[in-house]
Design a protein around this motif. Structure first.
Motif: not given
Length: 284
Positions: A225, A228, A232, A235, A239, A257-259, A275, A277-278
């Protein structure tokens, strides 16, 4: 010369189409002069062709290619209104995306004007160091579609939020228990046809009328994780940080992936958007 034979120069003046454009439309078969003098090579048009010229000019202004204009004119001649409507809707979606991109360019250029001599300051992004997190399973309201990122993500978010805030769900005391999330199922970036899923963690007895909306449970996972801060559309720096961390630690990343979106772009400047990011992983 007959009265309805209009020389190319006069026809150009009447339609506001240049001679160069008219010759191109002639070669493409879009607007062929009714008469071509075999001796002089002069081109002559007729009064009914003025309307055809204006249609081509309008379609060009709307951003259709010559190939698309040819298909639109053919569809009109055959009364195929369904095809024409489909083309218009597709172009409308493209224009909306182009408008967003132009707004981004405008924002960057305005920043550059304010930071004369320090132009690179406007490109600095804020990304935290990667951490490994245990993510518990989540009960979410979800909808999944294919489309373009800007248009489809916004559309799905609006539909999910409208569902939660419906009178029936408010009577049932449905609550959100976390931020809106975007799940990316594609292995590569796609301008169109991206596989997009939007989810919102919820509690309570949710009433769903849209058959494409569903209540589901996202599985627990271990993820890399980062947080950020910034627009958008930039982003990917988050990553890049995650994938570099995974490579350095011999970890294999797993889709989707998840945002997680923590604030509203309608309420804060895009440089302040937050945001998380996972990206799920496993050891190689």
């Amino acid at each position: 010369m007959l009265i309805d034979q209009i020389p190319i120069g006069k026809f150009s003046f009447m339609t506001r189409l240049s001679r160069k454009a008219l010759r191109l439309y002639d070669r493409k078969g879009l607007l062929v002069p009714e008469i071509k003098d075999s001796f002089t090579g002069y081109r002559y048009y007729t009064v009914p062709q003025i309307e055809q010229g204006m249609k081509i000019k309008t379609f060009t202004f709307l951003g259709f290619s010559l190939e698309e204009i040819s298909m639109l004119l053919d569809a009109e001649s055959k009364g195929n209104s369904e095809f024409i409507e489909t083309c218009f809707r597709k172009r409308l979606e493209e224009v909306r995306l182009e408008a967003v991109q132009l707004q981004r360019i405008e924002s960057i250029l305005q920043g550059a004007c304010k930071h004369s001599g320090k132009v690179m300051e406007i490109f600095k992004m804020s990304v935290t160091e990667p951490v490994i997190k245990e993510i518990p399973e989540l009960r979410v309201l979800s909808k999944r579609e294919k489309g373009t990122f800007v248009v489809t993500i916004g559309k799905l978010i609006n539909e999910i939020c409208a569902c939660v805030s419906s009178p029936e769900n408010q009577r049932n005391r449905v609550k959100t228990t976390g931020p809106i999330m975007f799940l990316c199922h594609d292995e590569e970036y796609k301008e169109t046809g991206a596989d997009i899923e939007i989810t919102l963690p919820v509690s309570g007895r949710v009433s769903v009328e849209d058959p494409k909306l569903e209540i589901k449970t996202l599985p627990a996972m271990k993820a890399i994780s980062v947080i950020y801060r910034g627009p958008y559309h930039e982003v990917e720096v988050a990553y890049n940080r995650i994938f570099s961390f995974a490579e350095e630690n011999n970890l294999e990343t797993i889709l989707p992936s998840r945002e997680l979106y923590f604030n509203d772009p309608a309420e804060v400047p895009e440089e302040e958007l937050m945001t998380e990011v996972q990206v799920q992983f496993r050891e190689r």
